[in-house]
Design an enzyme around this catalytic site. Structure first.
Site, PDB file in Angstrom:
ATOM      1  N   SER A 100     -43.847  68.643  44.109  1.00 41.25           N
ATOM      2  CA  SER A 100     -43.363  69.291  42.894  1.00 41.25           C
ATOM      3  C   SER A 100     -42.491  70.493  43.218  1.00 41.25           C
ATOM      4  CB  SER A 100     -44.556  69.744  42.040  1.00 41.25           C
ATOM      5  OG  SER A 100     -44.120  70.557  40.973  1.00 41.25           O
ATOM      6  N   CYS A 101     -41.427  70.671  42.434  1.00 42.81           N
ATOM      7  CA  CYS A 101     -40.601  71.876  42.558  1.00 42.81           C
ATOM      8  C   CYS A 101     -41.364  73.107  42.107  1.00 42.81           C
ATOM      9  CB  CYS A 101     -39.319  71.728  41.743  1.00 42.81           C
ATOM     10  SG  CYS A 101     -39.585  71.612  39.947  1.00 42.81           S
ATOM     11  N   SER A 102     -42.526  72.906  41.474  1.00 44.34           N
ATOM     12  CA  SER A 102     -43.324  74.014  40.973  1.00 44.34           C
ATOM     13  C   SER A 102     -44.450  74.422  41.913  1.00 44.34           C
ATOM     14  CB  SER A 102     -43.915  73.662  39.601  1.00 44.34           C
ATOM     15  OG  SER A 102     -42.896  73.456  38.655  1.00 44.34           O
ATOM     16  N   SER A 103     -44.581  73.756  43.060  1.00 46.52           N
ATOM     17  CA  SER A 103     -45.576  74.177  44.050  1.00 46.52           C
ATOM     18  C   SER A 103     -45.120  75.470  44.720  1.00 46.52           C
ATOM     19  CB  SER A 103     -45.769  73.097  45.115  1.00 46.52           C
ATOM     20  OG  SER A 103     -46.395  71.961  44.581  1.00 46.52           O
TER      21      SER A 103
ATOM     22  N   HIS B 179     -36.135  79.650  38.151  1.00 41.29           N
ATOM     23  CA  HIS B 179     -37.244  78.708  37.960  1.00 41.29           C
ATOM     24  C   HIS B 179     -38.470  79.413  37.380  1.00 41.29           C
ATOM     25  CE1 HIS B 179     -40.180  75.564  38.692  1.00 41.29           C
ATOM     26  NE2 HIS B 179     -39.207  74.734  39.028  1.00 41.29           N
TER      27      HIS B 179
END
Length: 488
Positions: free
Chosen positions: A267-270, A391
């Protein structure tokens, strides 16, 4: 022109011909798909809310049903080599369930709002044919999310999957078409590019569609924005989380570890970095170690860096692999034998000469020490000046009002407070963010939106303006304060 020039020109024409022919064939193929999608969409758009809801439900159940979900998860890992099937299974289900929650009861066709005071009536209208550009990291969950949103709003959708994720996406489309057959829906509403997916075909799809929604590499996002078609694209990820001296360290460590290891950090959110206030630095490292994190020494860090980056780029051999596998690839066999959940490296610098300061797409966590909260925010600002601006940022603290300070000063579209970042950023059942796998990063990330990509991005709104009683304000009511302070 001499003989050599003549032969060179002929050779150039011959070498260019196959490329030009392939491009022409791709354009013709896309034109046929677009024509079929557009015909289906024009009938579907006006079929009524119940039909739109049925189509969205059919696409959602296609991926959520457990046996289909398991096949999709296993196919995705088998083909891409990214992540793990159990986590993809959970992601496919929870992300789609959350999306259904967000869409439940939402009116997306016909009159959706009336304001008697302004005389404005709003009418929801479809955008038409959506080109959905999707990544290899989530070859089922991301297409499903875009397809459900598009159908809910009366659109047709054509997916351009990543080449690695092609078979998983094709299986998803097969499942959707089977559900459509039960509901009497036109399969032309949901299509995908035929194999092999080429840059020329993807570019042709972008040009011919009515809207592009692009998730994945920045090259694809830039191509979407340059296509001449209205586009929503996402920015680069490189999430950092701050741990303050007032945080519940055990809770923070468990949440960061869960986020860092889920689906091998696809995930790009990790979290890619954690910035820890000096007062609790050593204690937080102990808590992270208790959660399976292993801190590398300087020599181990150098070996890991050599394995993870070659010629300035992330190496595919380490991307979205487990921590033990990455350690073995780096020649750190003793460390791999300890079966770490994730690896940690200490860092002080930023930028290309310090690659651990960037996005890693792997269970590798970069650790920064900060003097205090202001210094921690400054470190995050430096990280995002290199990569990840717009982000989001995580914050673990006992002073939640500090999140407003970060949201007011850092170049981020989201501040995630005391939560596991990769679950929370894209919406979760314990926060109010919309469920999505595509996060807008605002102008900081070179995006034209800063929200989680949701159904509203798949709609046009027509506004009917009725006449109302004229209300002309007095000039003094608007500029009186200015005149009193500065004169006329």
């Amino acid at each position: 022109m001499n003989v050599r020039d003549t032969h060179a020109a002929a050779g150039a024409r011959e070498s260019a011909a196959p490329g030009a022919q392939a491009e022409a064939e791709a354009a013709a193929r896309i034109a046929r798909q677009i024509a079929g999608a557009r015909a289906a969409q024009q009938a579907f758009e006006f079929a009524g809310q119940e039909t739109l809801d049925t189509a969205a439900a059919a696409a959602a159940w296609a991926i959520m049903e457990p046996s289909r979900n398991r096949r999709l998860a296993e196919q995705a890992v088998r083909d891409t080599g990214l992540g793990n099937a159990d986590d993809k299974f959970r992601k496919n289900y929870r992300k789609t369930l959350g999306l259904l929650r967000d869409l439940h009861g939402q009116k997306t066709c016909g009159v959706i709002a009336r304001d008697e005071a302004t005389g404005i009536v709003e009418i929801a209208r479809a955008v038409g044919v959506v080109a959905a550009i999707t990544p290899s990291t989530n070859p089922a969950a991301t297409p499903a999310n875009k397809i459900v949103n598009a159908l809910k709003c009366g659109n047709a959708v054509i997916v351009a999957p990543s080449p690695k994720g092609y078979d998983a996406c094709a299986l998803l489309i097969e499942f959707i078409h089977a559900q459509f057959a039960k509901a009497g829906l036109d399969p032309a509403l949901v299509q995908m590019l035929s194999a092999p997916v080429s840059k020329a075909a993807t570019a042709a799809l972008m040009r011919e569609a009515d809207l592009v929604v692009a998730t994945g590499s920045q090259a694809n996002v830039r191509m979407a924005y340059a296509s001449g078609t209205p586009a929503f694209g996402v920015g680069a990820g490189n999430v950092a989380s701050i741990v303050t001296r007032t945080a519940d360290l055990r809770d923070a460590a468990h949440k960061i570890a869960a986020s860092k290891t889920f689906d091998n950090a696809t995930s790009c959110s990790s979290e890619n970095s954690v910035v820890i206030e000096e007062a609790v630095y050593d204690a937080m490292l102990r808590e992270l170690a208790a959660c399976g994190g292993v801190l590398l020494d300087a020599q181990q860090k150098a070996q890991l860096q050599a394995a993870m980056w070659s010629e300035g780029k992330l190496a595919a051999r380490c991307t979205a692999k487990s921590a033990p596998e990455i350690a073995r690839t780096a020649g750190l066999h003793d460390l791999a034998a300890r079966e770490p959940a994730f690896l940690m490296v200490e860092e002080t610098g930023f930028g290309a000469s310090h690659p651990f300061s960037g996005e890693k797409l792997a269970p590798v966590l970069t650790v920064y020490r900060a003097r205090d909260f202001d210094a921690a925010a400054a470190i995050v600002r430096s990280l995002y000046a290199y990569m990840g601006a717009g982000h989001s940022v995580g914050l673990h603290t006992g002073e939640p009002e500090a999140a407003v300070t970060l949201g007011s000063t850092l170049p981020v579209a989201r501040v995630i407070v005391n939560q596991a970042h990769c679950f929370a950023t894209g919406g979760n059942f314990d926060n109010g963010l919309p469920f999505s796998l595509s996060m807008g990063c605002g102008t900081w990330g070179r995006n034209n939106f800063s929200s989680n990509l949701g159904f509203r991005q798949y709609l046009n709104i027509t506004r009917v303006a009725y006449p109302i009683e004229e209300r002309v304000p007095e000039l003094d009511a608007l500029l009186g304060d200015y005149f009193r302070r500065f004169g006329q």
